[in-house]
Design an enzyme around this catalytic site. Structure first.
Site, PDB file in Angstrom:
ATOM      1  N   GLY A 153      -2.796  20.936 -25.328  1.00 25.03           N
ATOM      2  CA  GLY A 153      -2.206  20.984 -26.666  1.00 25.03           C
ATOM      3  C   GLY A 153      -2.956  20.164 -27.702  1.00 25.03           C
ATOM      4  O   GLY A 153      -2.412  19.765 -28.718  1.00 25.03           O
ATOM      5  N   LEU A 156      -8.332  21.603 -28.158  1.00 24.36           N
ATOM      6  CA  LEU A 156      -9.641  21.632 -27.503  1.00 24.36           C
ATOM      7  C   LEU A 156      -9.715  22.782 -26.496  1.00 24.36           C
ATOM      8  O   LEU A 156     -10.519  22.780 -25.575  1.00 24.36           O
ATOM      9  CB  LEU A 156      -9.935  20.280 -26.831  1.00 24.36           C
ATOM     10  CG  LEU A 156      -9.919  19.082 -27.801  1.00 24.36           C
ATOM     11  CD1 LEU A 156     -10.119  17.774 -27.051  1.00 24.36           C
ATOM     12  CD2 LEU A 156     -10.981  19.239 -28.893  1.00 24.36           C
ATOM     13  N   SER A 157      -8.853  23.760 -26.691  1.00 26.48           N
ATOM     14  CA  SER A 157      -8.876  25.011 -25.908  1.00 26.48           C
ATOM     15  C   SER A 157      -8.572  24.836 -24.435  1.00 26.48           C
ATOM     16  O   SER A 157      -9.265  25.388 -23.569  1.00 26.48           O
ATOM     17  CB  SER A 157     -10.219  25.730 -26.072  1.00 26.48           C
ATOM     18  OG  SER A 157     -10.320  26.261 -27.335  1.00 26.48           O
ATOM     19  N   GLU A 201      -4.363  36.405 -23.583  1.00 25.94           N
ATOM     20  CA  GLU A 201      -3.773  35.462 -24.534  1.00 25.94           C
ATOM     21  C   GLU A 201      -2.978  36.194 -25.613  1.00 25.94           C
ATOM     22  O   GLU A 201      -1.869  35.800 -25.961  1.00 25.94           O
ATOM     23  CB  GLU A 201      -4.904  34.605 -25.149  1.00 25.94           C
ATOM     24  CG  GLU A 201      -4.399  33.533 -26.050  1.00 25.94           C
ATOM     25  CD  GLU A 201      -5.303  32.306 -26.095  1.00 25.94           C
ATOM     26  OE1 GLU A 201      -6.113  32.103 -25.161  1.00 25.94           O
ATOM     27  OE2 GLU A 201      -5.179  31.560 -27.068  1.00 25.94           O
ATOM     28  N   ASP A 213     -12.700  30.717 -28.653  1.00 24.36           N
ATOM     29  CA  ASP A 213     -12.519  29.730 -27.584  1.00 24.36           C
ATOM     30  C   ASP A 213     -13.017  30.260 -26.243  1.00 24.36           C
ATOM     31  O   ASP A 213     -13.681  29.549 -25.478  1.00 24.36           O
ATOM     32  CB  ASP A 213     -11.039  29.353 -27.460  1.00 24.36           C
ATOM     33  CG  ASP A 213     -10.438  28.942 -28.790  1.00 24.36           C
ATOM     34  OD1 ASP A 213     -11.215  28.609 -29.697  1.00 24.36           O
ATOM     35  OD2 ASP A 213      -9.209  28.971 -28.916  1.00 24.36           O
ATOM     36  N   TYR A 265      -0.077  30.331 -37.374  1.00 25.69           N
ATOM     37  CA  TYR A 265      -1.402  30.895 -37.076  1.00 25.69           C
ATOM     38  C   TYR A 265      -1.388  32.407 -37.342  1.00 25.69           C
ATOM     39  O   TYR A 265      -2.258  32.951 -38.010  1.00 25.69           O
ATOM     40  CB  TYR A 265      -1.787  30.605 -35.620  1.00 25.69           C
ATOM     41  CG  TYR A 265      -3.161  31.105 -35.238  1.00 25.69           C
ATOM     42  CD1 TYR A 265      -4.267  30.263 -35.275  1.00 25.69           C
ATOM     43  CD2 TYR A 265      -3.354  32.426 -34.854  1.00 25.69           C
ATOM     44  CE1 TYR A 265      -5.532  30.728 -34.933  1.00 25.69           C
ATOM     45  CE2 TYR A 265      -4.603  32.904 -34.521  1.00 25.69           C
ATOM     46  CZ  TYR A 265      -5.683  32.046 -34.547  1.00 25.69           C
ATOM     47  OH  TYR A 265      -6.934  32.515 -34.222  1.00 25.69           O
TER      48      TYR A 265
END
Ligand code: GLA
Length: 426
Positions: A153, A156-157, A201, A213, A265
């Site tokens: 979280g 940083l993927s 995803e 990512d 997002y």
């Protein structure tokens, strides 16, 4: 000297007043340590040996934010921080998962996976197997243990690292022939794996993210930044050796949590797509900096949404141009020349794209005031991490200043790492 392991060795006593806070550093496990952890846990919970151990890195993006789903350019590097998986294939459709970060185990029946059927982190894993099957690859169930030193979280993927580790694992156990070897990675095959990760995803985990990512985790190279063209999926490896210039990339995990599976997002993405439709283009990539003024004029129709679209499009178009300029500085052997581009990127993300937050802005302002050459948020925003380009000797000083600023503001203590471009999933 390896900055990753001892950033404090670069402390510059002349760098200013001593910060009061002692920064917390997020260490990367060695490959051996990460593999040993998941192997040992596997033997404990599943009996016997896994078919193998695989791992995949998290990433930081140097520049090119919220450009990927607009057919733009991005420039991520793979981190030394990786997610590890020990996996053993099964002849049936059962997936049993154990995580070093959680109690208990999770079980998923692959034949029932569909959008909305799997909750939480197993949706990324089961989703990947589902996406590979959708793409025509014969993938069966598996028992697996995962563990990770990519902070969860943190922007940083960690999710791309999870998907990508399973992608190379399933590629290997089913002989799909897509990933190539660690010494000779197959970039075209890895692009196919990255696509499957993105479908997992988007469709199973329900996060409408772009592909940056997963490309970073699967297609980056050690010592290089990955110039990713999201219009056609092509990549160029840009040598990125900050240490050779006495520079370092400080990453600050602000600990302000974010999630891309919910809300804002997707709203940003929808706004860009609506603007592209209004402008009559396939993606905003078609709007060059030269075309930008007239595009903005067309979008500004006096409505509130028109106004929002003006700012979103201005960010995307100028950000893509900043990637081009950033790469030009690198190719001219001037990595220290990118500071103003990083700063401008942050301002654009703050004011036009509106995806920063108090913690990210404070980090960037404090890092700049403490002598950083440039600083910006990285990743999707709304929390997560920021990066600062600093003199190698100033790493500890800048980190201390940021830690102090957070303490003074009454915020959670941030955590730090020094990023060097590491190897992709293998
Ligand atoms: C998140 C998404 C990426 C990208 C970035 C912003 O990390 O997963 O696809 O859109 O945000 O650049």
């Amino acid at each position: 000297m390896d900055l990753r392991h001892d950033p404090r060795a670069h402390r510059d006593p002349t760098a200013g007043a001593d910060p009061m806070s002692v920064p917390t550093w997020i260490d990367a496990w060695t490959l051996e340590d990460g593999a040993a952890r998941v192997r040992a846990r596997f033997a404990e919970v599943f009996d016997g040996e896994p078919d193998g151990v695989w791992s995949a890195p998290g990433r930081v993006n140097l520049i090119g934010e919220h450009t990927d789903y607009n057919g733009g350019l991005a420039l991520p590097i793979a981190l030394p921080h990786r997610t590890y998986v020990a996996l053993r294939s099964r002849p049936d459709d059962v997936v049993r998962l154990v995580s070093g970060q959680e109690q208990g185990s999770r079980e998923v029946d692959l034949s029932t996976v569909a959008p909305g059927t799997v909750e939480g982190w197993p949706s990324y894993v089961a989703g990947l197997a589902w996406a590979l099957r959708q793409a025509g690859y014969a993938v069966s169930g598996f028992d697996a243990v995962v563990d990770s030193c990519v902070p969860y979280g943190s922007g940083l993927s960690s999710s791309a690292a999870l998907e990508s580790a399973f992608a190379v694992a399933l590629d290997a156990v089913h002989g799909l022939g897509l990933a190539g070897t660690a010494d000779a990675p197959d970039d075209a095959g890895r692009a196919v794996l990255a696509d499957a990760c993105v479908r997992a995803e988007n469709e199973i985990a329900g996060a409408p993210t772009g592909g940056m990512d997963q490309a970073a985790s699967l297609r980056a190279r050690a010592g290089h930044a990955l110039l990713l063209d999201c219009l056609d999926g092509s990549v160029r490896q840009e040598p990125f050796d900050l240490a050779a210039h006495d520079l370092a990339l400080l990453v600050v995990d602000t600990k302000a949590e974010h999630s891309h599976a919910t809300g804002e997002y997707g709203v940003r993405r929808a706004s860009c797509e609506a603007a592209a439709v209004r402008l009559g283009v396939g993606t905003l990539r078609e709007i060059t900096p030269e075309l930008l003024p007239q595009a903005l004029e067309r979008l500004a129709d006096g409505s509130a949404e028109g106004d929002v679209q003006v700012r979103r499009v201005r960010h995307v178009v100028t950000e893509i141009a900043r990637v081009v300029d950033f790469v030009a500085e690198l190719e001219a052997g001037r990595p220290g020349g990118v500071g103003a581009l990083m700063d401008a990127s942050h301002v654009s993300l703050r004011d036009d794209y509106e995806v920063t937050c108090r913690e990210l802005d404070l980090t960037v302002e404090t890092a700049r005031a403490a002598g950083a050459i440039g600083a910006r948020m990285t990743g999707g925003g709304f929390g997560g991490s920021a990066i600062a380009l600093v003199e190698a000797s100033a790493v500890e000083h800048v980190a201390g200043a940021v830690a102090d600023a957070f303490a003074t503001a009454g915020l959670h203590a941030p955590a730090f790492l020094v990023a060097t471009p590491a190897a992709p999933a293998s």
